[in-house]
Design a protein around this motif. Structure first.
Motif, PDB file in Angstrom:
ATOM      1  N   GLU A  46     -70.068  70.963 -35.310  1.00 25.29           N
ATOM      2  CA  GLU A  46     -69.794  71.844 -36.438  1.00 25.29           C
ATOM      3  C   GLU A  46     -68.767  72.873 -35.992  1.00 25.29           C
ATOM      4  OE1 GLU A  46     -73.798  73.251 -36.971  1.00 25.29           O
ATOM      5  OE2 GLU A  46     -74.119  71.918 -38.667  1.00 25.29           O
ATOM      6  N   SER A  47     -67.800  73.158 -36.844  1.00 20.92           N
ATOM      7  CA  SER A  47     -66.762  74.105 -36.474  1.00 20.92           C
ATOM      8  C   SER A  47     -66.161  74.719 -37.730  1.00 20.92           C
ATOM      9  CB  SER A  47     -65.661  73.409 -35.664  1.00 20.92           C
ATOM     10  OG  SER A  47     -64.636  74.304 -35.320  1.00 20.92           O
ATOM     11  N   LYS A  48     -65.715  75.952 -37.628  1.00 25.17           N
ATOM     12  CA  LYS A  48     -64.980  76.545 -38.738  1.00 25.17           C
ATOM     13  C   LYS A  48     -63.618  75.875 -38.825  1.00 25.17           C
ATOM     14  CE  LYS A  48     -67.241  81.058 -38.570  1.00 25.17           C
ATOM     15  NZ  LYS A  48     -67.068  82.526 -38.393  1.00 25.17           N
ATOM     16  N   MET A  49     -63.254  75.456 -40.028  1.00 22.72           N
ATOM     17  CA  MET A  49     -62.007  74.731 -40.231  1.00 22.72           C
ATOM     18  C   MET A  49     -61.211  75.355 -41.373  1.00 22.72           C
ATOM     19  SD  MET A  49     -63.423  70.831 -40.060  1.00 22.72           S
ATOM     20  CE  MET A  49     -64.451  70.261 -38.694  1.00 22.72           C
ATOM     21  N   ALA A  50     -59.906  75.356 -41.212  1.00 27.67           N
ATOM     22  CA  ALA A  50     -59.039  75.833 -42.286  1.00 27.67           C
ATOM     23  C   ALA A  50     -58.493  74.677 -43.107  1.00 27.67           C
ATOM     24  CB  ALA A  50     -57.892  76.647 -41.707  1.00 27.67           C
ATOM     25  N   CYS A  51     -58.071  73.599 -42.417  1.00 28.31           N
ATOM     26  CA  CYS A  51     -57.444  72.493 -43.156  1.00 28.31           C
ATOM     27  C   CYS A  51     -58.343  71.275 -43.261  1.00 28.31           C
ATOM     28  CB  CYS A  51     -56.112  72.120 -42.514  1.00 28.31           C
ATOM     29  SG  CYS A  51     -56.249  71.358 -40.870  1.00 28.31           S
ATOM     30  N   GLY A  52     -58.975  70.876 -42.160  1.00 24.84           N
ATOM     31  CA  GLY A  52     -59.854  69.713 -42.172  1.00 24.84           C
ATOM     32  C   GLY A  52     -59.183  68.410 -41.795  1.00 24.84           C
ATOM     33  N   PHE A  53     -57.874  68.434 -41.518  1.00 21.60           N
ATOM     34  CA  PHE A  53     -57.199  67.176 -41.179  1.00 21.60           C
ATOM     35  C   PHE A  53     -56.185  67.325 -40.053  1.00 21.60           C
ATOM     36  CE2 PHE A  53     -55.686  69.012 -45.161  1.00 21.60           C
ATOM     37  CZ  PHE A  53     -54.365  69.318 -44.871  1.00 21.60           C
ATOM     38  N   GLY A  54     -56.396  68.289 -39.153  1.00 27.82           N
ATOM     39  CA  GLY A  54     -55.661  68.316 -37.902  1.00 27.82           C
ATOM     40  C   GLY A  54     -54.399  69.134 -37.839  1.00 27.82           C
ATOM     41  N   ILE A  55     -54.051  69.864 -38.893  1.00 29.64           N
ATOM     42  CA  ILE A  55     -52.788  70.594 -38.917  1.00 29.64           C
ATOM     43  C   ILE A  55     -52.894  71.982 -38.277  1.00 29.64           C
ATOM     44  CG2 ILE A  55     -50.959  71.525 -40.380  1.00 29.64           C
ATOM     45  CD1 ILE A  55     -51.107  68.474 -40.277  1.00 29.64           C
ATOM     46  N   CYS A  56     -53.963  72.702 -38.577  1.00 30.32           N
ATOM     47  CA  CYS A  56     -54.029  74.111 -38.146  1.00 30.32           C
ATOM     48  C   CYS A  56     -54.443  74.265 -36.681  1.00 30.32           C
ATOM     49  CB  CYS A  56     -54.971  74.895 -39.046  1.00 30.32           C
ATOM     50  SG  CYS A  56     -56.722  74.454 -38.870  1.00 30.32           S
ATOM     51  N   ILE A  57     -55.045  73.245 -36.097  1.00 30.72           N
ATOM     52  CA  ILE A  57     -55.494  73.250 -34.697  1.00 30.72           C
ATOM     53  C   ILE A  57     -56.427  74.443 -34.437  1.00 30.72           C
ATOM     54  CG2 ILE A  57     -54.742  72.863 -32.322  1.00 30.72           C
ATOM     55  CD1 ILE A  57     -51.997  72.223 -33.305  1.00 30.72           C
TER      56      ILE A  57
END
Length: 259
Positions: free
Chosen positions: A219-230
């Protein structure tokens, strides 16, 4: 295939504690892999929200509906609780590239708190395929057993061992209390794990000690969900490099990552 669609809300209700259930009609997602997740826009399109979408595990698929269990922690999830039946919600799914392998003879699923929602669809798929498994569901106290009704309603009562730290329901103790004994009972087993980091680290200690394969759904906080924001990287200790939870995961070999 990944879909970015508006789906009709069938149900959005409080379950227990801080946990809510969002059920949406999403026929495009009926074949979503076990272990995949969705990025959900908390607000209607006409409401400005400076934050990005929120990431939730796809907890179950029933006919053409998907179930998402979520804990209310901040502004976004609080706003999501205000969405009503019949409204549409914007969802990007299914996301992820690495999921639970299904080639082991037996599985022990270990879920802590809302992390159990990261394992429930995998448990259903194992059941449908006649695979051998046991599941462990652990929380601090009975009020946090937000998926207890789901377990009962879907016929998994005999498959799940429930632990509460205070002993208010099921077995008293942590999810690791009887883990070594279960592994000894099924020596060719593999672990599938999702939950708080402290719990997963404790499970990995047992996995290393017993030499048991272990797959962690992180589980992790995500901004984009598809690998762009790293923004959701963890260390791959085997290659001494970093991988993205959303893109290279969310499921990883627990013996090869540092989190």
């Amino acid at each position: 295939m990944i879909f970015d669609e508006k789906y009709t809300i069938v149900e959005n209700r409080h379950i227990s504690g801080i946990t809510w259930l969002l059920r949406v009609k999403a026929p495009q997602l009926r074949d979503a892999p076990a272990g995949s997740f969705a990025m959900v826009r908390a607000t209607p399109d006409y409401v400005y929200d400076p934050m990005m979408r929120r990431a939730f595990a796809i907890a179950d698929i029933q006919d053409d509906e998907i179930l998402l269990f979520y804990d209310v922690y901040g502004k976004g999830t609080a706003m999501l609780t205000e969405r009503k039946e019949g409204e549409t919600v914007s969802i990007l799914a299914p996301l992820g590239r690495n999921f639970f392998p299904e080639d082991h003879n037996h599985y022990i699923l270990v879920g802590g708190g809302i992390g159990f929602a990261g394992l429930s669809l995998f448990m259903r798929r194992l059941k449908e395929k006649g695979k051998s498994f046991r599941a462990i569901y652990g929380v601090r106290r009975k009020e946090q057993l937000s998926m207890l009704d789901w377990i009962k309603e879907n016929g998994f009562e005999n498959d799940v061992i429930i632990y509460t730290e205070d002993g208010s329901y099921g077995e008293k103790g942590l999810v690791t209390r009887d883990l070594k004994e279960l592994i000894a009972e099924y020596p060719d087993t593999a672990l599938a794990v999702c939950g708080p980091k402290g719990m997963m680290r404790a499970v990995m200690e047992v996995a290393r000690e017993t030499g048991t394969p272990a797959y962690l759904s992180l589980e992790s906080k995500m901004a984009c969900g598809f690998g762009i924001c790293i923004g959701c990287v963890v260390k791959n200790t085997e290659k001494d490099s970093y991988v993205r939870v959303c893109y290279e995961g969310p499921v990883f070999d627990g013996h090869k990552i540092q989190f």
